[in-house]
Write a protein that holds these residues in place. Sequence first.
Motif, mmCIF file in Angstrom:
data_model
loop_
_atom_site.group_PDB
_atom_site.id
_atom_site.type_symbol
_atom_site.label_atom_id
_atom_site.label_comp_id
_atom_site.label_asym_id
_atom_site.label_seq_id
_atom_site.Cartn_x
_atom_site.Cartn_y
_atom_site.Cartn_z
ATOM 1 N N ASP A 51 -2.565 5.609 -0.410
ATOM 2 C CA ASP A 51 -1.876 5.681 0.640
ATOM 3 C C ASP A 51 -2.593 6.290 1.624
ATOM 4 O O ASP A 51 -2.740 7.532 1.322
ATOM 5 N N ASP A 53 -2.259 7.145 4.924
ATOM 6 C CA ASP A 53 -1.327 8.138 5.713
ATOM 7 C C ASP A 53 -0.722 9.163 4.900
ATOM 8 O O ASP A 53 -0.786 10.419 5.378
ATOM 9 N N ARG A 54 -0.657 9.048 3.570
ATOM 10 C CA ARG A 54 -0.132 9.954 2.896
ATOM 11 C C ARG A 54 -1.255 11.133 2.540
ATOM 12 O O ARG A 54 -1.133 12.358 2.485
ATOM 13 N N GLU A 57 -1.265 13.154 5.288
ATOM 14 C CA GLU A 57 -0.358 14.157 5.366
ATOM 15 C C GLU A 57 -0.688 15.235 4.372
ATOM 16 O O GLU A 57 -0.087 16.664 4.651
ATOM 17 N N TYR A 66 -3.447 17.278 12.678
ATOM 18 C CA TYR A 66 -3.302 15.847 12.503
ATOM 19 C C TYR A 66 -4.889 15.357 12.816
ATOM 20 O O TYR A 66 -5.492 14.641 11.930
ATOM 21 N N LEU A 70 -7.320 13.657 10.040
ATOM 22 C CA LEU A 70 -8.056 12.271 10.293
ATOM 23 C C LEU A 70 -9.238 12.013 10.182
ATOM 24 O O LEU A 70 -10.040 11.390 9.563
ATOM 25 N N ASN A 91 -3.605 1.225 4.370
ATOM 26 C CA ASN A 91 -2.963 1.471 5.326
ATOM 27 C C ASN A 91 -1.502 0.622 5.131
ATOM 28 O O ASN A 91 -1.752 -0.495 5.174
ATOM 29 N N ASN A 93 1.197 0.809 6.783
ATOM 30 C CA ASN A 93 1.929 0.557 8.050
ATOM 31 C C ASN A 93 0.946 -0.021 9.114
ATOM 32 O O ASN A 93 0.309 0.391 9.776
#
Length: 101
Positions: A51, A53-54, A57, A66, A70, A91, A93
């Motif tokens: 993932d 996004d994870r 994080e 952030y 990224l 992704n 989302n």
Amino acid sequence: MSATITAEDLTTSGEINNALINTISTGPLKAEGFDNAIVGVDYYEERLVYDADRCIEILQEDGMSYEEALEYFDFNVVQAYVGPNTPIFINQNFSEDYLTE
């Protein structure tokens, strides 16, 4: 552990990842430091699926902003092709607009 993952195998994030990794026969490549972002295994090529996004994080938890996370993730992780067993980053989302474009 058998090659089938049961609900009992999936009690914690670390156990989920170990159960997934143990089902793979060809030895996929892992993205170091992102074990808690593993969400599955590519059915055909047996590559680990993360993932995205994870992963970002996790980089933020290690102290990056952030924007830094990224940029690092995009340049140093996603773009690092290391052969046919390179992990897949997804992704989760997304908008339905992706399906209509």
